[in-house]
Design an enzyme around this catalytic site. Structure first.
Site, mmCIF file in Angstrom:
data_model
loop_
_atom_site.group_PDB
_atom_site.id
_atom_site.type_symbol
_atom_site.label_atom_id
_atom_site.label_comp_id
_atom_site.label_asym_id
_atom_site.label_seq_id
_atom_site.Cartn_x
_atom_site.Cartn_y
_atom_site.Cartn_z
ATOM 1 N N HIS A 62 0.845 -1.202 0.000
ATOM 2 C CA HIS A 62 0.000 0.000 0.000
ATOM 3 C C HIS A 62 0.878 1.248 0.000
ATOM 4 O O HIS A 62 2.108 1.143 0.081
ATOM 5 C CB HIS A 62 -0.990 -0.004 1.178
ATOM 6 C CG HIS A 62 -0.375 0.119 2.542
ATOM 7 N ND1 HIS A 62 0.518 -0.808 3.057
ATOM 8 C CD2 HIS A 62 -0.544 1.053 3.525
ATOM 9 C CE1 HIS A 62 0.860 -0.459 4.283
ATOM 10 N NE2 HIS A 62 0.240 0.677 4.592
ATOM 11 N N HIS A 64 1.315 3.847 2.055
ATOM 12 C CA HIS A 64 1.868 4.566 3.199
ATOM 13 C C HIS A 64 3.394 4.524 3.070
ATOM 14 O O HIS A 64 3.962 3.491 2.697
ATOM 15 C CB HIS A 64 1.408 3.933 4.524
ATOM 16 C CG HIS A 64 -0.003 4.334 4.884
ATOM 17 N ND1 HIS A 64 -0.814 3.580 5.699
ATOM 18 C CD2 HIS A 64 -0.732 5.431 4.530
ATOM 19 C CE1 HIS A 64 -1.991 4.191 5.834
ATOM 20 N NE2 HIS A 64 -1.959 5.313 5.129
ATOM 21 N N ASP A 66 5.937 4.261 4.906
ATOM 22 C CA ASP A 66 6.789 3.264 5.566
ATOM 23 C C ASP A 66 6.744 1.903 4.860
ATOM 24 O O ASP A 66 7.299 0.922 5.360
ATOM 25 C CB ASP A 66 6.433 3.121 7.064
ATOM 26 C CG ASP A 66 4.978 2.780 7.316
ATOM 27 O OD1 ASP A 66 4.116 3.171 6.500
ATOM 28 O OD2 ASP A 66 4.683 2.126 8.334
ATOM 29 N N HIS A 67 6.095 1.871 3.687
ATOM 30 C CA HIS A 67 6.082 0.635 2.900
ATOM 31 C C HIS A 67 6.655 0.816 1.496
ATOM 32 O O HIS A 67 6.839 -0.161 0.776
ATOM 33 C CB HIS A 67 4.658 0.067 2.822
ATOM 34 C CG HIS A 67 4.177 -0.393 4.162
ATOM 35 N ND1 HIS A 67 4.139 -1.711 4.540
ATOM 36 C CD2 HIS A 67 3.784 0.318 5.237
ATOM 37 C CE1 HIS A 67 3.722 -1.802 5.793
ATOM 38 N NE2 HIS A 67 3.496 -0.571 6.242
ATOM 39 N N HIS A 142 -7.406 -1.462 6.010
ATOM 40 C CA HIS A 142 -6.501 -0.433 6.503
ATOM 41 C C HIS A 142 -7.042 0.929 6.055
ATOM 42 O O HIS A 142 -8.065 0.988 5.387
ATOM 43 C CB HIS A 142 -5.096 -0.737 5.952
ATOM 44 C CG HIS A 142 -3.995 0.013 6.600
ATOM 45 N ND1 HIS A 142 -3.925 0.252 7.947
ATOM 46 C CD2 HIS A 142 -2.875 0.586 6.073
ATOM 47 C CE1 HIS A 142 -2.829 0.938 8.203
ATOM 48 N NE2 HIS A 142 -2.182 1.166 7.091
ATOM 49 N N ASP A 212 -0.359 -3.590 6.273
ATOM 50 C CA ASP A 212 -0.959 -3.301 7.571
ATOM 51 C C ASP A 212 -2.444 -3.611 7.533
ATOM 52 O O ASP A 212 -3.065 -3.465 6.498
ATOM 53 C CB ASP A 212 -0.806 -1.821 7.881
ATOM 54 C CG ASP A 212 0.630 -1.327 7.809
ATOM 55 O OD1 ASP A 212 1.546 -2.125 7.613
ATOM 56 O OD2 ASP A 212 0.817 -0.122 7.910
ATOM 57 N N HIS A 270 6.166 -4.877 12.242
ATOM 58 C CA HIS A 270 5.538 -3.562 12.200
ATOM 59 C C HIS A 270 5.292 -3.055 13.617
ATOM 60 O O HIS A 270 4.255 -2.471 13.944
ATOM 61 C CB HIS A 270 4.227 -3.605 11.386
ATOM 62 C CG HIS A 270 3.824 -2.284 10.807
ATOM 63 N ND1 HIS A 270 2.957 -1.419 11.441
ATOM 64 C CD2 HIS A 270 4.180 -1.652 9.673
ATOM 65 C CE1 HIS A 270 2.778 -0.335 10.703
ATOM 66 N NE2 HIS A 270 3.521 -0.445 9.618
HETATM 67 ZN ZN LIG Z 1 -0.067 1.631 6.610
#
Ligand SMILES: [Zn+2]
Length: 306
Positions: A62, A64, A66-67, A142, A212, A270
């Site tokens: 996805h 975000h 941090d991915h 999410h 997530d 995570h």
């Molecule tokens: Zn996320």
């Protein structure tokens, strides 16, 4: 045969000295995949001695940061090092335009082709397949559209029982026939039945990645009986209300999903940077699901040893 997962980043949004954000490298029978590509992934690949030009497929769960904030950096380094081999990139449809913009404003061109595949977020789908494995995506719950991934070995060939084949007049090409469950008839009329000379194959193994997501009772159906489940457990149970408002999972949620999905082993990651240690995480996980582990950066999970 080999099936390993190297955890490159086991932390949540904020990178720390101990845990980088999400990324992992999978080697399944010498197929080389990357799942998620947070900031610093290329450095983590170097640190844990993964030759990153081998990676042929990248899966982004996805959008975000941090991915995927490390993706353009990794692709640029691959290009600077003269990569020619195309790469397959799977992600939300917007990712293709984001990368194009990032490269265009710097006047950059990659030295290799990207084959972009848009993920769909409605149902479980087979997104890749070759001789030895299949990859599926499936929707998670999410704040933005998010997919989990399942990498599954295909059923394997029968194993040759070499002791029983000693002193038998069998040509090398006959081995393949036996492994495929075919009998052999020699020119002199002798019949060798495959059951006598083979052993059952190692059962196919599978790896599921769920980060997530909030607790979602559809996940156990998507990943049922998998060998290893990597599930996010951003929060401890005392922080359930923050997990709910940010659409993340707690340790108890992750362990429940592992239990309902009848997986062999659970690894959680995570982890929020608010926690100083992961001891409490392990205690809470094991209350619900015995074969639980907390992932850490640099951990290599060997699916054959679960
Ligand atoms: Zn996320």
């Amino acid at each position: 045969m080999n099936f390993t997962v190297t955890i490159l980043g086991s932390g949540a949004a904020l990178p720390t000295l101990n845990r980088m954000p999400s990324s992992q490298y999978i080697n399944c029978n010498n197929r080389h995949f990357l799942i998620d590509c947070a900031e610093g992934t290329q450095v983590q690949l170097r640190k844990y001695k993964v030759h990153f030009q081998k990676i042929s497929h990248i899966f982004i769960s996805h959008l975000h940061g941090d991915h995927y904030f490390g993706l353009v950096g990794l692709l640029s380094s691959m290009s600077l090092l003269g990569r020619e081999k195309e790469i397959h990139l799977f992600g939300p449809p917007e990712l293709e335009g984001i990368l194009k913009t990032q490269l265009e404003y710097g006047g950059s061109r990659l030295s290799f082709k990207i084959n972009f595949h848009s993920l769909s977020f409605h149902a479980k789908e087979k997104i890749h397949e070759d001789d030895v494995l299949e990859v599926y995506s499936f929707p998670l719950k999410h704040k933005v559209p998010t997919c989990g991934f399942l990498i599954k070995e295909k059923p394997k060939l029968l194993k040759i029982d070499s002791d029983k084949l000693k002193d038998k007049n069998i040509e090398i090409e006959h081995y393949k026939m036996l492994q495929n469950g075919q009998d052999i008839q020699l020119e002199n009329g002798t019949l060798y039945r495959y059951q006598e000379f083979t052993l059952p194959p190692h059962p196919p193994m599978s790896y599921a990645y769920c980060s997530d997501t909030k607790k979602d009772l559809k996940i156990p159906e998507f990943i049922e009986n998998c060998t290893v489940l990597y599930h996010e457990a951003t929060f401890l149970k005392k922080d359930k209300s923050i997990a709910n408002s940010t659409m993340h999972s707690t340790t108890i949620d992750a362990a429940n999903i592992a239990s309902l999905g009848k997986v062999k082993s659970l690894y959680v990651g995570h982890l929020s940077s608010r926690y100083r240690s992961d001891e409490q995480h392990l205690l809470e996980l094991k209350e619900v699901f015995k074969n639980s582990n907390v992932a850490y950066d640099g951990l290599i999970i060997d699916l054959f040893k679960q």
